[in-house]
Design an enzyme around this catalytic site. Structure first.
Site, short mmCIF file in Angstrom:
data_model
loop_
_atom_site.label_atom_id
_atom_site.label_comp_id
_atom_site.label_asym_id
_atom_site.label_seq_id
_atom_site.Cartn_x
_atom_site.Cartn_y
_atom_site.Cartn_z
N CYS A 109 3.10 89.52 50.33
CA CYS A 109 3.68 88.92 51.53
C CYS A 109 3.36 89.83 52.71
O CYS A 109 3.46 91.05 52.59
CB CYS A 109 5.20 88.81 51.35
SG CYS A 109 6.07 88.14 52.78
N HIS A 169 6.25 79.87 48.20
CA HIS A 169 6.55 81.16 48.85
C HIS A 169 6.98 80.94 50.30
O HIS A 169 7.97 81.51 50.77
CB HIS A 169 5.29 82.03 48.76
CG HIS A 169 5.40 83.37 49.42
ND1 HIS A 169 5.33 84.56 48.72
CD2 HIS A 169 5.57 83.73 50.73
CE1 HIS A 169 5.46 85.56 49.56
NE2 HIS A 169 5.59 85.09 50.79
N GLU A 170 6.24 80.07 51.00
CA GLU A 170 6.54 79.84 52.42
C GLU A 170 7.82 79.02 52.59
O GLU A 170 8.61 79.27 53.51
CB GLU A 170 5.36 79.16 53.11
CG GLU A 170 4.06 79.96 53.11
CD GLU A 170 4.19 81.37 53.66
OE1 GLU A 170 5.04 81.60 54.54
OE2 GLU A 170 3.46 82.26 53.18
N HIS A 215 10.63 81.26 52.54
CA HIS A 215 10.86 81.94 53.82
C HIS A 215 11.76 81.10 54.74
O HIS A 215 12.61 81.63 55.46
CB HIS A 215 9.53 82.19 54.54
CG HIS A 215 8.85 83.47 54.14
ND1 HIS A 215 9.47 84.70 54.18
CD2 HIS A 215 7.59 83.71 53.70
CE1 HIS A 215 8.61 85.64 53.77
NE2 HIS A 215 7.47 85.06 53.48
ZN ZN Z 1 5.78 85.94 52.68
#
Ligand code: ZN
Length: 183
Positions: free
Chosen positions: A111, A154-155, A158
């Site tokens: 990341c 993953h995004e 976030h």
């Molecule tokens: Zn990330």
């Protein structure tokens, strides 16, 4: 190529723990510019010469919250390995279906907000279907698999204030690595 000036927040900044807010259309001019800047930054970070020249780490995705903007927007720049890159602009995404099969990045997930080596694996769905909007407010559905599926998950994390490090089992960082499929 000129490197876009963007500030990327570090994992220890509370900024990254915000749950990002739904976006309304049309997008503002600064938001559109940030989308373009982030995509160019990601592309440049994945080109070896430029990565060295500008002292970058390679990354394929960035969420707005990593740049201090509390909106449900992320971008992904996929290296197609033939000199071309494919851009994804993903706004207000919803995961509408997931595969049973679980995969993980064998060498560990990375990341741009996590500037250290992290031990362990992050279980992710091998395939997901996502409903989202593009930068012009058009709704679309996309099915993604393998590394692109991991990048999307993953995004999306976030946008919900979650970092990949949260998903690693603290007592057993490689738990179930023999059950899931490494990629
Ligand atoms: Zn990330």
């Amino acid at each position: 190529m000129k490197l876009p000036k963007i500030k990327i927040y570090d994992e220890f900044d509370k900024m990254l723990r915000n749950v990002s807010k739904e976006v309304t259309f049309p997008l503002s001019a600064p938001d559109k510019k940030l989308i373009d800047d982030a995509l160019l930054y990601l592309k440049m970070s994945q080109i070896e010469d430029l990565r060295a020249k500008f002292n970058l780490r390679a990354g394929m995705g960035l969420a707005f919250i990593q740049m201090g903007i509390n909106k449900r927007i992320f971008v992904i720049c996929e290296d197609l390995q033939d000199g071309n890159f494919k851009n994804y602009v993903v706004i207000n995404p919803k995961i509408i279906s997931t595969s049973e099969e679980i995969i993980y990045v064998e060498e560990g997930e990375g990341c741009l907000s996590v500037n250290r080596d992290v031990e362990g694996i992050v279980p992710r769905n091998a395939r997901i279907t996502v409903q989202a909007f593009d930068e012009n407010g058009n709704e679309y559905t996309i099915r993604v698999r393998e590394d692109l599926s991991i990048a999307f998950q993953h995004e999306i994390d976030h946008l919900n204030g979650i970092l990949f490090t949260d998903r690693i089992d603290k007592d057993n960082p490689y738990k179930n690595s023999e059950v899931y499929r490494p990629i």
